[in-house]
Scaffold this active site. Structure first.
Site, PDB file in Angstrom:
ATOM      1  N   LYS A  86     -36.763  30.710 -30.209  1.00  0.00           N
ATOM      2  CA  LYS A  86     -37.643  30.985 -31.348  1.00  0.00           C
ATOM      3  C   LYS A  86     -38.650  29.863 -31.442  1.00  0.00           C
ATOM      4  O   LYS A  86     -38.381  28.742 -30.986  1.00  0.00           O
ATOM      5  CB  LYS A  86     -36.831  31.055 -32.647  1.00  0.00           C
ATOM      6  N   GLY A 118     -38.723  47.758 -49.255  1.00  0.00           N
ATOM      7  CA  GLY A 118     -39.732  47.165 -48.353  1.00  0.00           C
ATOM      8  C   GLY A 118     -40.440  48.282 -47.616  1.00  0.00           C
ATOM      9  O   GLY A 118     -39.792  49.121 -46.978  1.00  0.00           O
ATOM     10  N   TYR A 119     -41.787  48.301 -47.729  1.00  0.00           N
ATOM     11  CA  TYR A 119     -42.516  49.397 -47.073  1.00  0.00           C
ATOM     12  C   TYR A 119     -43.600  48.837 -46.167  1.00  0.00           C
ATOM     13  O   TYR A 119     -44.773  49.170 -46.256  1.00  0.00           O
ATOM     14  CB  TYR A 119     -43.090  50.347 -48.138  1.00  0.00           C
ATOM     15  N   GLY A 120     -43.184  47.924 -45.271  1.00  0.00           N
ATOM     16  CA  GLY A 120     -44.097  47.374 -44.273  1.00  0.00           C
ATOM     17  C   GLY A 120     -43.813  48.041 -42.941  1.00  0.00           C
ATOM     18  O   GLY A 120     -43.418  49.217 -42.891  1.00  0.00           O
ATOM     19  N   GLY A 163     -39.985  49.141 -42.682  1.00  0.00           N
ATOM     20  CA  GLY A 163     -39.641  50.139 -43.701  1.00  0.00           C
ATOM     21  C   GLY A 163     -40.360  51.455 -43.501  1.00  0.00           C
ATOM     22  O   GLY A 163     -39.739  52.532 -43.524  1.00  0.00           O
ATOM     23  N   TYR A 164     -41.668  51.400 -43.288  1.00  0.00           N
ATOM     24  CA  TYR A 164     -42.442  52.636 -43.136  1.00  0.00           C
ATOM     25  C   TYR A 164     -41.977  53.442 -41.918  1.00  0.00           C
ATOM     26  O   TYR A 164     -41.729  54.647 -42.012  1.00  0.00           O
ATOM     27  CB  TYR A 164     -43.943  52.336 -43.032  1.00  0.00           C
TER      28      TYR A 164
HETATM   29  P1  NAD Z   1     -43.963  43.516 -43.410  1.00  0.00           P
HETATM   30  O1  NAD Z   1     -44.638  42.307 -43.892  1.00  0.00           O
HETATM   31  O2  NAD Z   1     -44.712  44.504 -42.600  1.00  0.00           O
HETATM   32  O3  NAD Z   1     -43.344  44.320 -44.662  1.00  0.00           O
HETATM   33  C1  NAD Z   1     -42.555  43.738 -45.658  1.00  0.00           C
HETATM   34  C2  NAD Z   1     -42.486  44.686 -46.827  1.00  0.00           C
HETATM   35  O4  NAD Z   1     -41.566  44.174 -47.780  1.00  0.00           O
HETATM   36  C3  NAD Z   1     -43.815  44.862 -47.569  1.00  0.00           C
HETATM   37  O5  NAD Z   1     -43.964  46.210 -47.935  1.00  0.00           O
HETATM   38  C4  NAD Z   1     -43.629  44.001 -48.824  1.00  0.00           C
HETATM   39  O6  NAD Z   1     -44.396  44.457 -49.914  1.00  0.00           O
HETATM   40  C5  NAD Z   1     -42.153  44.221 -49.062  1.00  0.00           C
HETATM   41  N1  NAD Z   1     -41.560  43.221 -49.944  1.00  0.00           N
HETATM   42  C6  NAD Z   1     -41.787  41.882 -49.992  1.00  0.00           C
HETATM   43  N2  NAD Z   1     -41.054  41.340 -50.991  1.00  0.00           N
HETATM   44  C7  NAD Z   1     -40.354  42.335 -51.543  1.00  0.00           C
HETATM   45  C8  NAD Z   1     -39.425  42.412 -52.616  1.00  0.00           C
HETATM   46  N3  NAD Z   1     -39.077  41.336 -53.314  1.00  0.00           N
HETATM   47  N4  NAD Z   1     -38.899  43.614 -52.929  1.00  0.00           N
HETATM   48  C9  NAD Z   1     -39.246  44.729 -52.257  1.00  0.00           C
HETATM   49  N5  NAD Z   1     -40.113  44.708 -51.238  1.00  0.00           N
HETATM   50  C10 NAD Z   1     -40.663  43.541 -50.898  1.00  0.00           C
HETATM   51  O7  NAD Z   1     -42.659  43.003 -42.638  1.00  0.00           O
HETATM   52  P2  NAD Z   1     -41.795  43.762 -41.541  1.00  0.00           P
HETATM   53  O8  NAD Z   1     -42.301  43.400 -40.202  1.00  0.00           O
HETATM   54  O9  NAD Z   1     -41.624  45.184 -41.919  1.00  0.00           O
HETATM   55  O10 NAD Z   1     -40.410  42.971 -41.730  1.00  0.00           O
HETATM   56  C11 NAD Z   1     -39.503  43.283 -42.778  1.00  0.00           C
HETATM   57  C12 NAD Z   1     -38.134  42.732 -42.424  1.00  0.00           C
HETATM   58  O11 NAD Z   1     -37.723  43.282 -41.179  1.00  0.00           O
HETATM   59  C13 NAD Z   1     -38.090  41.208 -42.231  1.00  0.00           C
HETATM   60  O12 NAD Z   1     -36.815  40.750 -42.619  1.00  0.00           O
HETATM   61  C14 NAD Z   1     -38.240  41.046 -40.737  1.00  0.00           C
HETATM   62  O13 NAD Z   1     -37.676  39.832 -40.276  1.00  0.00           O
HETATM   63  C15 NAD Z   1     -37.429  42.238 -40.260  1.00  0.00           C
HETATM   64  N6  NAD Z   1     -37.754  42.611 -38.887  1.00  0.00           N
HETATM   65  C16 NAD Z   1     -38.965  43.143 -38.569  1.00  0.00           C
HETATM   66  C17 NAD Z   1     -39.245  43.470 -37.251  1.00  0.00           C
HETATM   67  C18 NAD Z   1     -40.555  44.070 -36.870  1.00  0.00           C
HETATM   68  O14 NAD Z   1     -40.713  44.366 -35.665  1.00  0.00           O
HETATM   69  N7  NAD Z   1     -41.469  44.323 -37.778  1.00  0.00           N
HETATM   70  C19 NAD Z   1     -38.282  43.235 -36.255  1.00  0.00           C
HETATM   71  C20 NAD Z   1     -37.044  42.698 -36.607  1.00  0.00           C
HETATM   72  C21 NAD Z   1     -36.792  42.392 -37.940  1.00  0.00           C
END
Ligand code: NAD
Length: 416
Positions: A107, A219-221, A224-225
């Site tokens: 990392k 979480g809708y990033g 989530g999406y």
């Molecule tokens: P992102 O930034 O795209 O989305 C995060 C979402 O969480 C956003 O919609 C934000 O508004 C929401 N959020 C933030 N604080 C919040 C709260 N207190 N309550 C409810 N929602 C809240 O991030 P992501 O890439 O989707 O990552 C989300 C999680 O998944 C993280 O823990 C990340 O480490 C994990 N993850 C992501 C990936 C990836 O490829 N994107 C891979 C492995 C793990």
């Protein structure tokens, strides 16, 4: 400086110790597993837009490379510190072993606030970091990828700088690149796709049909999406979602694309037409078949775990459920599919990207998808079977599978 009181590396060691005890590992083996192989700390001077020079701290940790070159993302965040990077590098070691791809764990990170930096400053910082750690990464040594606040553009800058230093175009040095410079089909949604594949297996263990299954997501990033989208396409109902500003609940289900469109316009899912407004944590406590924490760490804790009314907790986020809460869910027969398994789709498609880069021949989206399905399904079954065998929760099961594989490689190489 971390604002969290919990030391993430100490937390990782607790689970590792428990796993080592269950596997009856000798103390020498545990000692090797509880230390990173090598750590690089770098100072990165960047000329800021106002003409001043600012020096940022950067890190790269190779945790364990018994199973192959190390792999892991690069995080840009004000809280990045060495203990966090070490913990994340260890988690990558277990994650790559759980899905059985031929990598170790690594990392990297830079302590910075990207939200306060211009595009030019971020590009300069990334280029400085790439040149500072160039000797520490490589196609057969250590392969970075994105993490929090880094993306395909960051990967492209890093790649470009590395190519200049090496004098060779080596696309396999970094993954999640844009498609135009050697990225893979399916990489952008791979995490959500992997969450979906492991979720399908989890539903089978509970004899629940995905058609009509109720899914609730915090979480809708990105994670989530796409999780919502794939479950919806398979006939599940997305009954609750939330983001950092609030949530939406609709027992009849919501359309993930319409939700995304609405969020793009209003910056939140809260207020989605036809839904009830809720708070950010509400989806965690909604009565449903699957709850997907896809936002932050430490969301389901010993204080609120009694309110969880799902049959399955599918961890898209990293570390959303504490150790105590996992134990309490296990006692209530709620299946927790742990992060190092459920969200491993991203690193798996990164592996596919690296394979394609090395062979210089690229796969179709369908080929990527089929290969991902096979790996995620097999990984779920390995972990589920091990957890049944040892009568433990699936998080411990995942560690058992991973640590066993790493130890086997260490033995084969004569380290122990
Ligand atoms: P992102 O930034 O795209 O989305 C995060 C979402 O969480 C956003 O919609 C934000 O508004 C929401 N959020 C933030 N604080 C919040 C709260 N207190 N309550 C409810 N929602 C809240 O991030 P992501 O890439 O989707 O990552 C989300 C999680 O998944 C993280 O823990 C990340 O480490 C994990 N993850 C992501 C990936 C990836 O490829 N994107 C891979 C492995 C793990």
């Amino acid at each position: 400086m971390s604002t969290k009181k919990i030391n993430p590396f100490e937390e990782m060691l607790k689970v590792l110790k428990r796993t080592a005890d269950l596997l009856k590992l000798d103390s020498g083996t545990y000692e090797i597993l509880s230390h990173p192989k090598e750590v690089l700390t770098v100072s990165l001077p960047v000329k800021m837009d106002n003409g001043s020079i600012k020096v940022f701290q950067g890190y790269r940790v190779h945790y364990n490379d018994a199973r192959g070159p190390t792999k892991g993302g690069i995080r840009y965040h004000p809280n990045v510190n060495l203990d966090e990077v070490k913990a994340l590098a260890a988690w990558m070691t277990w994650k790559t072993a759980v899905v059985n791809i031929p990598y170790g764990g690594a990392k990297g990170g830079i302590t910075c606030n990207p939200k306060e930096m211009s595009e030019r400053e971020l590009e300069m910082l990334t280029r400085k970091y790439a040149s500072a750690i160039a000797k520490f990464v490589g196609v057969d040594l250590d392969i970075p990828a994105p993490d929090v606040n880094t993306n395909p553009q960051t990967m492209a800058w890093f790649f470009d700088e590395y190519v200049k230093i090496k004098g060779e175009v080596l696309p396999g040095v970094i993954t999640a690149k844009p498609l135009s410079i050697g990225g893979s089909q399916g990489r952008s949604y791979a995490t959500g796709r992997g969450v979906f594949f492991t979720g399908l297996e989890a539903l089978k263990t509970k004899n629940i049909n995905v058609k009509g299954a109720k899914v609730s997501i915090q979480g809708y990033g990105n994670a989530g999406y796409y999780s919502a989208k794939f479950f919806h396409e398979a006939g599940a109902k997305i009954i609750a979602v939330s983001d950092s500003k609030g949530g939406a609940y609709s027992p009849d289900g919501m359309d993930p694309d319409k939700l995304l469109e609405f969020k793009k316009k209003t910056k939140t899912v809260k207020g989605f037409p036809g839904s009830d407004e809720t708070d950010t944590r509400a989806p965690l406590f909604t009565e449903c078949d699957i709850v997907i924490p896809a936002a932050l760490e430490d969301q389901i804790t010993s204080e609120n775990v009694d309110k969880v009314k799902a049959k399955i907790v599918l961890e898209a986020a990293n570390g959303p459920t504490t150790t105590e809460a996992t134990q309490s869910l296990f006692e209530r027969d709620i299946l927790v599919v742990p992060d190092i398994l459920a969200n491993a789709g991203g690193v798996t498609v990164s592996y596919f990207e690296w394979v394609q880069n090395r062979q210089g021949y690229y796969w179709t989206e369908e080929e990527v998808d089929e290969k991902l399905r096979k790996i995620m399904t097999q990984a779920f079954r390995d972990v589920y079977q091990t957890s049944q065998e040892y009568k433990v929760d699936m998080r411990t099961g995942a560690y058992l599978v991973a640590v066993k594989r790493v130890v086997e490689a260490m033995k084969a190489r004569g380290w122990i």
